[in-house]
Design a protein around this motif. Structure first.
Motif, mmCIF file in Angstrom:
data_model
loop_
_atom_site.group_PDB
_atom_site.id
_atom_site.type_symbol
_atom_site.label_atom_id
_atom_site.label_comp_id
_atom_site.label_asym_id
_atom_site.label_seq_id
_atom_site.Cartn_x
_atom_site.Cartn_y
_atom_site.Cartn_z
ATOM 1 N N ILE A 467 0.848 -1.191 0.000
ATOM 2 C CA ILE A 467 0.000 0.000 0.000
ATOM 3 C C ILE A 467 0.885 1.243 0.000
ATOM 4 O O ILE A 467 2.073 1.171 0.328
ATOM 5 C CB ILE A 467 -0.942 0.033 1.225
ATOM 6 C CG1 ILE A 467 -0.133 0.136 2.533
ATOM 7 C CG2 ILE A 467 -1.856 -1.182 1.239
ATOM 8 C CD1 ILE A 467 -0.990 0.296 3.781
ATOM 9 N N GLN A 498 -3.736 3.712 -0.372
ATOM 10 C CA GLN A 498 -4.155 3.114 -1.645
ATOM 11 C C GLN A 498 -3.541 1.732 -1.775
ATOM 12 O O GLN A 498 -2.350 1.533 -1.510
ATOM 13 C CB GLN A 498 -3.703 4.003 -2.810
ATOM 14 C CG GLN A 498 -4.037 3.460 -4.188
ATOM 15 C CD GLN A 498 -3.502 4.351 -5.295
ATOM 16 O OE1 GLN A 498 -3.204 5.518 -5.067
ATOM 17 N NE2 GLN A 498 -3.373 3.820 -6.488
ATOM 18 N N ILE A 499 -4.349 0.756 -2.173
ATOM 19 C CA ILE A 499 -3.837 -0.597 -2.424
ATOM 20 C C ILE A 499 -3.136 -0.607 -3.779
ATOM 21 O O ILE A 499 -3.767 -0.389 -4.813
ATOM 22 C CB ILE A 499 -4.983 -1.636 -2.407
ATOM 23 C CG1 ILE A 499 -5.693 -1.632 -1.053
ATOM 24 C CG2 ILE A 499 -4.445 -3.030 -2.722
ATOM 25 C CD1 ILE A 499 -6.937 -2.505 -1.021
ATOM 26 N N TYR A 529 -8.094 2.141 -0.273
ATOM 27 C CA TYR A 529 -8.806 2.383 -1.526
ATOM 28 C C TYR A 529 -8.160 1.583 -2.646
ATOM 29 O O TYR A 529 -6.927 1.511 -2.742
ATOM 30 C CB TYR A 529 -8.766 3.878 -1.895
ATOM 31 C CG TYR A 529 -9.369 4.768 -0.837
ATOM 32 C CD1 TYR A 529 -10.736 5.044 -0.824
ATOM 33 C CD2 TYR A 529 -8.579 5.332 0.162
ATOM 34 C CE1 TYR A 529 -11.293 5.857 0.145
ATOM 35 C CE2 TYR A 529 -9.124 6.143 1.139
ATOM 36 C CZ TYR A 529 -10.482 6.402 1.130
ATOM 37 O OH TYR A 529 -11.035 7.196 2.093
ATOM 38 N N LEU A 530 -8.987 1.007 -3.470
ATOM 39 C CA LEU A 530 -8.512 0.311 -4.669
ATOM 40 C C LEU A 530 -9.036 1.038 -5.892
ATOM 41 O O LEU A 530 -10.247 1.200 -6.047
ATOM 42 C CB LEU A 530 -8.984 -1.144 -4.690
ATOM 43 C CG LEU A 530 -8.589 -1.920 -5.955
ATOM 44 C CD1 LEU A 530 -7.077 -2.128 -6.010
ATOM 45 C CD2 LEU A 530 -9.308 -3.259 -6.018
ATOM 46 N N ARG A 531 -8.129 1.490 -6.737
ATOM 47 C CA ARG A 531 -8.510 2.120 -7.991
ATOM 48 C C ARG A 531 -8.494 1.057 -9.092
ATOM 49 O O ARG A 531 -7.488 0.363 -9.261
ATOM 50 C CB ARG A 531 -7.538 3.242 -8.354
ATOM 51 C CG ARG A 531 -7.444 4.358 -7.314
ATOM 52 C CD ARG A 531 -6.546 5.466 -7.808
ATOM 53 N NE ARG A 531 -6.400 6.536 -6.829
ATOM 54 C CZ ARG A 531 -5.950 7.748 -7.118
ATOM 55 N NH1 ARG A 531 -5.594 8.040 -8.371
ATOM 56 N NH2 ARG A 531 -5.839 8.677 -6.187
ATOM 57 N N SER A 542 -1.349 -2.252 -11.360
ATOM 58 C CA SER A 542 -1.466 -2.926 -10.068
ATOM 59 C C SER A 542 -1.621 -4.422 -10.289
ATOM 60 O O SER A 542 -2.411 -4.863 -11.122
ATOM 61 C CB SER A 542 -2.674 -2.396 -9.290
ATOM 62 O OG SER A 542 -2.487 -1.054 -8.930
ATOM 63 N N ILE A 544 -3.153 -7.422 -8.956
ATOM 64 C CA ILE A 544 -4.228 -7.818 -8.039
ATOM 65 C C ILE A 544 -4.650 -9.242 -8.388
ATOM 66 O O ILE A 544 -5.069 -9.520 -9.510
ATOM 67 C CB ILE A 544 -5.446 -6.883 -8.160
ATOM 68 C CG1 ILE A 544 -5.033 -5.421 -7.936
ATOM 69 C CG2 ILE A 544 -6.533 -7.301 -7.178
ATOM 70 C CD1 ILE A 544 -4.593 -5.095 -6.536
ATOM 71 N N LEU A 547 -8.954 -10.209 -8.271
ATOM 72 C CA LEU A 547 -9.672 -8.963 -8.015
ATOM 73 C C LEU A 547 -10.917 -9.205 -7.181
ATOM 74 O O LEU A 547 -11.237 -8.419 -6.288
ATOM 75 C CB LEU A 547 -10.042 -8.304 -9.345
ATOM 76 C CG LEU A 547 -10.852 -7.004 -9.238
ATOM 77 C CD1 LEU A 547 -10.083 -5.955 -8.453
ATOM 78 C CD2 LEU A 547 -11.203 -6.485 -10.625
ATOM 79 N N VAL A 550 -10.673 -8.972 -3.392
ATOM 80 C CA VAL A 550 -10.713 -7.624 -2.835
ATOM 81 C C VAL A 550 -12.135 -7.084 -2.871
ATOM 82 O O VAL A 550 -12.612 -6.485 -1.898
ATOM 83 C CB VAL A 550 -9.765 -6.685 -3.610
ATOM 84 C CG1 VAL A 550 -9.744 -5.308 -2.967
ATOM 85 C CG2 VAL A 550 -8.361 -7.268 -3.670
#
Length: 1146
Positions: A467, A498-499, A529-531, A542, A544, A547, A550
């Motif tokens: 993060i 932010q993640i 927060y994940l964008r 990112s 992930i 997804l 999350v």
């Protein structure tokens, strides 16, 4: 406090009075009443408390209420001790050093930060709350009270908590107490089932059965228990000597059946060794599929059924597993448990892996329409393969999942283990680069602090999170509705992160929430927060995996409507540039401390939406935005996939409804929650419940939503001989389907994908030629298309606008002055206009490809045109393939697909909405269809109509009274139309929904008052129509400058007095230009997305249906209330409205 977040029971007060109470999660509205319950003795133990802040930051806050809603008690629990006694990241070592705490870990321990109760209900409240949280949080074993405030504990708490044994003397000066689960919830014992358990298990089946009754086969259960063998085991869960749950599992698993229906590559095909490649089972017909499913269902007689196992072998004829592929799996065949103890379902899992020591996977299958019960919340849902028509969901649990998980900051020694964990993932290099930066400097390339944490299951590294501090939190606050979930003022700027990267091994993904909970604690953050950037965007870097792990823990955050500021005019009074500068669009998800212990309702029902129309997208947006619901099987079928790859401004050609721009589609929480199937609907199989696509693909559904809208279709020439003098009056019918080959230079434009394809073709094959471009139709799209052709550099003399005869009462522009200005602009550009023309022939009736000429009949002589490209914007209606699908599936079609007032077709599983539909004739309302309304509003209402089917927190919709059965809902939001017209005019038209006039043109209401400035020809035309209540009912703009569309849409249905006494100012000639008037600072507050909330607050305060003029507010108290609300609104939203002075600034 489970899926409904509430538990009901009966308690007895200290005075022996019984009360029916509810234990629920606390809400911010409880704060005032909770604050009133704080006594001096509570303050002596817990210290001074800000209740709002406590509720905001608590991992779990619960409130006990009676039937009247009065609060009887409250408790707040955190994942760290009270105050500054010890750093929140170090409490585990602190406890181990100073106290004998046994097995207290961050995963099984919470700390009490506040308990209050009404004096007469203190004992009952604390017992009921502790019982409730131990039942609701399955992993919770201990609640500690560790406070630096050494006060006298209330007797009721002293009875519940026991002192911790101290290991150091004198040790820390603090209050140290502990409460054990076993004191409030009996410890469950899981053991092998015995025949004597039969009589205790039978009532569980009888209570929860939904298939056959156990009484029909009285010895079945006893025989099942006696059949205990190496590959077949049964067990019971026993509490206080009574069996409250039963499970039956078998290692005889039909892997072939599973592999043919589910994506199992991530689980090595559920086999221990796989020396030879395993081929998928060939696709079967739907009849075979359903027959086989029925056979599988009959393999085990199921009664409860929490679990419906269809994956065991059905007969000795089933193909044996190859010797080289040994099964690594056992399946749960039958599972039932007393509802009062179902949150303890996971206690069965360790026992099952003990009795199946050679298997690493436990699988369970359930019907996809069943509710996800607590046992499944520990399992991994496996998606089905695209060609599968199975009506079941598969869940898997790996042996690794019974291991304990620990989270700690990453260290350099973890580098190789992390590299091995992520080596097969895309963007793994980006993750490793950020990890190396964290090791080297603790910051990213922009010097923003980084933090990295790893998860370990025993000695194995199974996850990593990286993060960074959120540097744009004010931008996020201004552009996304995070304040729907958090009180922003109670979170420090350094508490937002932010993640960047998240990877967790699939076999332990059910620990995701625990992982994030620990990351928040150890990083000293309150919000993550994940964008999620669109796939086409370069900032998508990112890593992930996965997804949806999350998204299962997070809540989707909806974007906010933005004010378009006149920055030059505002100068220093404009908002910060960090708020107004455009960033790359992204969808946002939020994880906060309290959300890590908030369950979601999982819905596996297969919902298939056909058509990416405004109606369909609005429907998806509502479902995907529900924070407490998780739809696992939402599918969009669209001819060109998910829209959003193109901007309307870049594509051109078509007008727009301003419902969803490409930026909007990137920001709304939809794309990550749905599966997209690119294809065209060609068939609906109602009995088998699947739709057939043009590619041959079959998509199964439980609920089918039809929102295909209306399309322009290839025009069919009438075929008349134009060498003879033929006029339109001699034509018999012009509504036939074109079945010939479509010319390669004929473009029928229905969406931005079609527009971009036409644009690319024109640039490559047409611009340098001298051939004619024919634009055929009669609606606003033909004018926006002409403007696009002109903007490409095509001379007006090469463009032939061929207008069909107009339909009665229908006009492209409702404002005649706009129509005249556009006609003059085309005349100045030398565009050739031909009116009242009907297509007669392509290429004089010869081979139509390529199209070199087109002939039309008119009211006089036939028209013959040479043609280099033909752009068709005519013949709008229901797509022919869609119509055939409806017709062959026996859905009622009467010019449009017929629905009732609840969006239902004649099939209960098939819904429809939007311009595709019309109401049944029994409503006697042919002048109103969904085409008369705002499509986005219709889609939102469709979602609202369906949500009670899935959301347990909503009451099922009641059947309407008989007298209202024939009524339909009329919507209120504006119909919007916009685009760029010939002459470079930017056009916007906003109006009230109005019925289709079946007899003639609309009659203008006499009460309307027009406010008009500018002239259409000058490109500064602005026209407002006020209705009889002085509300803005219609708005028309024609401007040579780009329009702040978002601002102007906010004007709809606003009272003219809210717009700076608009009417009186206009009558006094104080408004020479409405464009300039609406750039004044005084109007910007009205454009704010929360202004409607202020209106509602004022109406409630003043108890009026409509805002009264100030001269009628003679009561000073009313005036003061109005002023106070307005000041609070401006102060709270000062970040976006800094141009208004607030008290204390002057």
């Amino acid at each position: 406090m489970g899926e409904n977040s509430e538990l009901n029971s009966t308690v007895t007060s200290d005075s022996a009075r019984e009360e029916t109470v509810t234990v629920r999660r606390s809400e911010s509205a409880d704060a005032e009443e909770i604050d009133g319950l704080i006594s001096p003795s509570a303050q002596a133990v817990f210290g001074r408390v800000n209740v709002i802040r406590l509720l905001e930051k608590a991992n779990l806050a619960v409130t006990l209420t009676n039937e009247k809603g009065d609060i009887l008690g409250h408790a707040s629990f955190f994942d760290h001790p009270i105050g500054d006694l010890v750093d929140q990241t170090q409490w585990e070592a602190f406890l181990q050093e100073h106290f004998s705490v046994g097995q207290c870990t961050p995963f099984n321990t919470l700390f009490l930060h506040l308990f209050v109760a009404r004096p007469n209900f203190t004992t009952a409240s604390v017992k009921e709350i502790m019982r409730a949280i131990f039942n609701a949080v399955t992993e919770l074993e201990y609640v500690c009270l560790l406070s630096p405030h050494v006060g006298s504990l209330e007797p009721e708490l002293d009875e519940i908590f026991e002192p911790l044994e101290r290991l150091t003397d004198p040790g820390p000066q603090c209050l140290a107490l502990i409460c054990h689960r076993k004191a409030h919830c009996p410890w469950p014992i899981v053991r092998t089932a015995r025949v004597e358990d039969h009589n205790e298990i039978i009532p569980l089946f009888d209570e929860q059965t939904n298939l056959l009754s156990i009484s029909h086969q009285p010895f079945f259960l006893a025989a099942l228990i006696e059949a205990e063998a190496e590959e077949h085991h049964t067990a019971v869960c026993e509490i206080n000597g009574v069996a409250v749950g039963f499970i039956c599992a078998s290692a005889d698993v039909n892997l072939k059946w599973l592999l043919g229906r589910f994506e199992l590559s991530e689980f090595d095909g559920l086999i221990r060794e796989q020396k030879t490649k395993h081929h998928k089972v060939p696709a079967q017909s739907d009849e075979d599929e359903h027959r086989r499913s029925a056979e599988q269902m009959n393999t085990v007689v199921l009664y409860s059924l929490k679990s419906v196992c269809v994956c065991c072998h059905t007969s000795q004829q089933e193909e044996a597993q190859p010797a080289s592929e040994k099964s690594n799996t056992f399946c749960i065949q039958i599972f039932v448990i007393n509802k009062n103890y179902e949150l303890r379902s996971a206690d069965f899992i360790p026992f099952l892996f003990q009795v199946f020591p050679d298997q690493n996977f436990c699988v369970i299958t359930v019907p996809n329409l069943s509710t996800e019960f607590p046992l499944l919340q520990n399992f991994i849902r496996v998606p089905s393969i695209p060609t599968s028509l199975s009506q079941h969901e598969l869940y898997i649990f790996h042996r690794d999942g019974v291991r304990s998980l620990s989270v700690r900051p990453a260290v350099a020694l973890n580098r190789s283990a992390v590299s091995a964990l992520v080596k097969d993932l895309s963007l793994n290099e980006s993750l490793l680069q950020d990890l190396d930066r964290y090791y080297e400097t603790g910051c990213d390339r922009d010097a923003v602090p980084l933090q990295a944490f790893v998860a370990q299951a025993e000695a194995e590294l199974v996850g990593i999170v990286i993060i960074k501090d959120e540097q744009d939190i004010e931008y996020i606050r201004a552009h996304y509705n995070i304040e729907s979930f958090i009180y922003f003022s109670h979170h420090g700027y350094d508490e937002h992160a932010q993640i960047l990267h998240f990877v967790l091994k699939t076999t332990v993904q059910h620990f995701s929430k625990n992982f994030f909970k620990e990351v928040l604690r150890q990083a000293r953050k309150s919000c993550l927060y994940l964008r999620i950037y669109p796939l086409y965007h370069s900032q998508e870097n990112s890593c992930i995996h996965h997804l949806h792990y999350v998204l299962n823990c997070a809540v989707p955050v909806c974007p906010r409507r933005q004010i378009i500021y006149p920055l030059e005019e505002l100068g220093i009074n404009a908002p910060s540039r960090r708020l107004t500068e455009d960033q790359a669009p992204f969808a946002l998800s939020l994880i906060s401390r309290k959300l890590t212990m908030e369950p979601k309702v999982t819905i596996n029902t297969r919902i298939v939406l056909v058509g990416a129309s405004d109606t369909g997208l609005a429907f998806l947006e509502v479902l995907c935005s529900c924070p407490h619901l998780r739809f696992n099987s939402l599918t969009l079928i669209s001819t060109h996939g998910f829209p959003g790859d193109y901007n309307h401004e870049d594509a051109g050609f078509l007008s727009t409804s301003h419902a969803y721009s490409s930026r909007d589609l990137a920001q709304i929480p939809v794309r990550s929650f749905i599966s997209v199937v690119t294809g065209k609907l060609v068939g609906i199989r109602r009995k088998s419940k699947y739709v057939l696509l043009s590619s041959g693909e079959k998509v199964p559904y439980d609920h089918l939503i039809l929102c295909t809208g209306l399309q322009y279709r290839v025009p069919c020439p009438t075929g008349v001989d134009v060498s003879q003098p033929v006029t339109n009056s001699q034509l018999h019918s012009t509504h036939s389907r074109y079945t010939g080959p479509v010319p390669s230079n004929l473009f029928t434009l229905n969406d931005l994908h079609d527009c971009m394809a036409a644009r690319r073709w024109l640039c490559a094959n047409f611009l340098e030629l001298e051939d004619n471009a024919i634009v055929y139709g009669n609606n606003i799209d033909i004018y926006t298309t002409v403007e696009t052709l002109l903007s490409l550099g095509i001379r007006g003399s090469r463009i032939h606008l061929v207008l069909l005869p107009p339909e009665p009462g229908v006009s492209s522009f409702l404002d005649s002055s706009v129509e005249k200005a556009v006609a003059m602009a085309m005349e100045n550009a030398m565009v050739q206009i031909h009116r009242n023309c009907v297509l007669a022939q392509f290429n004089n009736g010869k081979q139509p490809d390529p199209l070199t000429s087109a002939s039309f009949t008119t009211d006089a002589e036939p028209l013959h045109l040479q043609c280099g490209v033909f752009i068709n914007l005519s013949n709008k209606g229901v797509d022919y393939d869609a119509f055939n699908s409806f017709n062959k599936s026996f859905l009622v079609f009467d010019g449009r697909l017929v629905i009732n007032s609840s969006f239902r077709t004649t099939n209960l599983s098939i819904w429809a909405a939007g311009p595709l539909t019309k109401f049944s004739r029994r409503y006697y309302i042919d002048e109103w269809t969904h085409a008369n309304f705002n499509s986005k509003e219709v889609g939102q209402d469709l979602a609202a109509m369906m949500l009670p089917l899935f959301d347990p927190t909503m009451e099922p919709a009641e059947a309407p009274p008989p007298e209202t059965d024939r009524l339909v809902l009329l919507y209120k939001q504006a119909k919007i139309q916009g685009g760029k017209l010939p002459g470079g005019y930017h056009y916007l038209h906003v109006t009230k929904p109005s019925p289709t006039d079946l007899t003639g043109p609309n009659v203008k209401q006499l009460q309307d008052r027009a406010i008009v400035t500018g002239q259409p020809e000058r490109g500064d035309y602005f026209c407002l129509h006020l209705d009889c209540y002085e509300l803005v009912g219609t708005l028309t703009c024609l401007s040579l400058k780009p329009l702040p569309v978002s601002n102007y849409l906010s004007l709809y249905m606003k009272h003219q007095q809210l717009l700076g006494q608009l009417l009186s100012c206009y009558q006094e000639d104080l408004i020479p230009d409405l464009y300039s008037f609406f750039t004044q600072s005084s109007c910007l507050a009205v454009f704010h997305d929360r202004f409607s909330d202020l209106e509602q607050e004022l109406q409630q305060t003043l108890k009026l249906k409509d805002l009264c003029p100030p001269d009628q507010l003679k009561d000073e108290n009313s005036r003061a209330a109005l002023r106070s609300s307005a000041v609070k609104y401006l102060s709270y939203n000062r970040n976006l409205l800094p141009m208004f002075a607030c008290p204390g600034q002057l």
